[in-house]
Design a protein around this motif. Structure first.
Motif, mmCIF file in Angstrom:
data_model
loop_
_atom_site.group_PDB
_atom_site.id
_atom_site.type_symbol
_atom_site.label_atom_id
_atom_site.label_comp_id
_atom_site.label_asym_id
_atom_site.label_seq_id
_atom_site.Cartn_x
_atom_site.Cartn_y
_atom_site.Cartn_z
ATOM 1 N N ARG A 225 1.220 -1.582 -0.073
ATOM 2 C CA ARG A 225 0.291 -0.250 -0.021
ATOM 3 C C ARG A 225 0.605 1.221 0.254
ATOM 4 N N LEU A 226 0.411 2.118 -0.564
ATOM 5 C CA LEU A 226 1.271 2.849 -0.308
ATOM 6 C C LEU A 226 1.381 4.355 1.155
ATOM 7 N N ILE A 227 0.620 3.822 2.053
ATOM 8 C CA ILE A 227 0.593 4.394 3.052
ATOM 9 C C ILE A 227 0.504 2.323 4.259
ATOM 10 N N ASP A 228 1.757 3.065 5.214
ATOM 11 C CA ASP A 228 1.793 2.226 5.733
ATOM 12 C C ASP A 228 0.278 2.381 6.829
ATOM 13 N N HIS A 229 1.580 3.237 8.150
ATOM 14 C CA HIS A 229 0.123 3.429 8.661
ATOM 15 C C HIS A 229 -0.312 5.652 8.899
ATOM 16 N N ILE A 230 -0.825 5.379 9.401
ATOM 17 C CA ILE A 230 -1.234 6.975 10.262
ATOM 18 C C ILE A 230 -1.078 7.051 11.541
ATOM 19 N N GLN A 231 -0.180 7.514 11.978
ATOM 20 C CA GLN A 231 -0.159 8.595 13.487
ATOM 21 C C GLN A 231 -0.389 9.508 13.919
ATOM 22 N N LEU A 232 -1.322 9.678 15.090
ATOM 23 C CA LEU A 232 -1.779 11.152 16.206
ATOM 24 C C LEU A 232 -0.945 11.034 17.566
ATOM 25 N N VAL A 233 -0.261 12.661 17.654
ATOM 26 C CA VAL A 233 0.039 12.222 19.026
ATOM 27 C C VAL A 233 -0.992 13.227 19.591
ATOM 28 N N VAL A 234 -1.973 12.953 20.361
ATOM 29 C CA VAL A 234 -2.695 14.030 21.207
ATOM 30 C C VAL A 234 -3.034 14.294 22.331
ATOM 31 N N ARG A 235 -3.280 15.398 23.061
ATOM 32 C CA ARG A 235 -3.170 15.507 23.860
ATOM 33 C C ARG A 235 -4.194 14.669 24.790
ATOM 34 N N ASP A 236 -5.624 14.217 24.861
ATOM 35 C CA ASP A 236 -5.943 14.197 25.757
ATOM 36 C C ASP A 236 -6.508 13.073 25.508
ATOM 37 N N LEU A 237 -5.710 11.176 25.436
ATOM 38 C CA LEU A 237 -6.127 10.245 24.536
ATOM 39 C C LEU A 237 -7.151 10.362 25.237
ATOM 40 N N PRO A 238 -7.619 9.846 26.204
ATOM 41 C CA PRO A 238 -9.156 9.436 26.829
ATOM 42 C C PRO A 238 -10.223 10.140 25.545
ATOM 43 N N ALA A 239 -10.238 11.170 25.696
ATOM 44 C CA ALA A 239 -11.257 12.323 24.689
ATOM 45 C C ALA A 239 -11.160 11.139 23.221
ATOM 46 N N SER A 240 -9.861 11.541 23.312
ATOM 47 C CA SER A 240 -9.420 11.709 21.546
ATOM 48 C C SER A 240 -10.420 9.658 21.051
ATOM 49 N N GLU A 241 -10.189 8.979 21.879
ATOM 50 C CA GLU A 241 -9.825 6.858 22.144
ATOM 51 C C GLU A 241 -12.010 7.717 22.458
ATOM 52 N N LYS A 242 -12.880 8.273 22.818
ATOM 53 C CA LYS A 242 -13.821 8.264 22.689
ATOM 54 C C LYS A 242 -14.136 8.565 21.563
#
Length: 139
Positions: free
Chosen positions: A7-24
């Motif tokens: 595939r063109l993209i292997d993976h995408i990663q975001l590094v976030v301030r508030d992991l529980p809010a992002s997971e929700k």
């Protein structure tokens, strides 16, 4: 978990301030799209080739990733609408209500900002791509 080679993209990663809010947020919007989210105890969660990490996770460099645009495929217009509703109900902010866009005929999308301000889109292009042949490129 399955790796997809070629595939063109292997993976995408975001590094976030508030992991529980992002997971929700991402659990809600990705479940509408039929994409399961796998939680871990190591400061990140994954969904297919998409990873979201806390800044102090061993999977990140400790720096927030900034603002990005990600577009997820939806199976139909109703799914785009459901994505938008789920996003707004789980910490997302409106960045473009569901509707036809001028990008090309049949492009139906919705845009939201996730808890860190990333522009997240769900798009259905089925009407525009029904009769488009697949293309193979030889290099």
């Amino acid at each position: 978990m399955q790796l997809h080679r070629g595939r063109l993209i292997d993976h995408i990663q975001l590094v976030v301030r508030d992991l529980p809010a992002s997971e929700k947020f991402y659990t809600a919007v990705l479940s509408v799209l039929g994409i399961p989210v796998l939680s871990t105890d190591n400061g990140y969660f994954i969904a297919d080739e998409f990873t979201v990490s806390a800044a102090d996770s061993p999977t990140s460099t400790g720096q927030l990733t900034g603002r990005h645009h990600l577009a997820f495929q939806a199976k139909d217009r109703e799914t785009v609408d459901a994505f938008y509703s789920a996003a707004l109900s789980h910490g997302g902010r409106d960045n473009g209500a569901p509707g036809i866009r001028a990008y090309h005929p049949g492009y139906y999308a919705a845009f939201v900002l996730d808890p860190d301000g990333n522009n997240i889109e769900a798009v259905y292009q089925g009407d525009a791509t029904r009769n488009v042949p697949s293309v193979t490129l030889d290099f």
